[in-house]
Write an enzyme that holds these catalytic residues in place. Sequence first.
Site, PDB file in Angstrom:
ATOM      1  N   GLN A  92      -5.864  -2.117   9.097  1.00 27.15           N
ATOM      2  CA  GLN A  92      -5.501  -3.409   8.505  1.00 27.15           C
ATOM      3  C   GLN A  92      -6.087  -4.552   9.340  1.00 27.15           C
ATOM      4  O   GLN A  92      -5.918  -4.585  10.552  1.00 27.15           O
ATOM      5  CB  GLN A  92      -3.961  -3.499   8.445  1.00 27.15           C
ATOM      6  N   ASP A 106     -11.884   1.658   2.673  1.00 27.78           N
ATOM      7  CA  ASP A 106     -12.170   0.230   2.512  1.00 27.78           C
ATOM      8  C   ASP A 106     -13.647   0.008   2.165  1.00 27.78           C
ATOM      9  O   ASP A 106     -14.033  -1.089   1.765  1.00 27.78           O
ATOM     10  CB  ASP A 106     -11.855  -0.517   3.821  1.00 27.78           C
ATOM     11  N   LYS A 139       0.836  -1.199   0.000  1.00 24.90           N
ATOM     12  CA  LYS A 139       0.000   0.000   0.000  1.00 24.90           C
ATOM     13  C   LYS A 139       0.878   1.259   0.000  1.00 24.90           C
ATOM     14  O   LYS A 139       0.599   2.227  -0.715  1.00 24.90           O
ATOM     15  CB  LYS A 139      -0.951  -0.020   1.210  1.00 24.90           C
TER      16      LYS A 139
END
Length: 286
Positions: A98, A123, A54
Amino acid sequence: METTLLSGKVFAAQLKEEAKRKVEMLQEKYGVTPGLAVIIVGEDPASKVYVANKEKGCHETGIYSEVIRMPEDTDKETLLAEIDRLNHDAKIHGILVQLPLPKQIRSAEAEILEAISPLKDVDGFHPINVGNLSIGKDALVPCTPHGCIRMLEMAGIKVAGKHAVIIGRSNIVGKPMAQLLLSRNATVTVCHSRTENLADITRQADILVAAVGRPYFVTADMVKQGAVVIDVGINRLESKKLVGDVDFESVAPIAGAITPVPGGVGLLTIAMLMQNTVFAAELQIK
Ligand code: NAD
């Protein structure tokens, strides 16, 4: 008929190039550089690899990147306070926690994800974004299914009127994939662990999406000649080899188009995170 290999590398490069151009446009027009904060709690080795990818994606697209590393024993309140700080940080337009979280806070996962401002929820897991997606309003959409849809568009694969069959009904992949295909006028069937006569259904698919988490689950007898097969699965075998949910060797000769693993959907997911961060910045500027 030739099988088209849908290379994640090629489509991810296009998505990142597009994100980069939009970053430059936002800088020129509004003096804003989109920023992404990734919070990683603990030492999960797979998560560390994802977070590094990322960071690399941000670097390639010109997105400002912050990685917040918190110790394994972090409690819920400390994590929520960090999310709150980032919700109010003007440099940060996207926040990602995460997963998986360490054991002591795993049961609070929903509360933690809902603490992220819906405008910064890159997300797309916040109930507001889930709801907006389902009613067709502007939404931050989960990166993996969003990347698959963009890939279909870029590859010129028609979705409207097609029968799309998805194996898997998770909130992260299966359900949002169904919403996205439906919004593009596919006829959508969602299969899952309790589905009966699965192969009878998958054989009807013009577009087959596998998001099960079981190596070699989709075999040639489950696929219609010429179908578009999207393999979302990422499974690590004991031999350490990475394979998808589709038995690529036997399915590829039948499929009209197919994504490989590795080198398929996983790369699109990261590229889509960059796009989502840019989109989040646009929403916040608005
Ligand atoms: P999940 O475990 O949450 O969901 C799996 C789904 O498969 C469930 O809905 C379940 O009903 C269904 N299923 C299980 N056994 C079945 C069976 N026998 N028949 C039919 N359906 C069955 O998993 P997930 O988070 O949706 O992830 C699925 C896979 O995709 C995993 O391999 C994961 O690692 C991978 N994944 C990849 C990416 C990426 O970037 N490529 C992103 C997310 C997930």
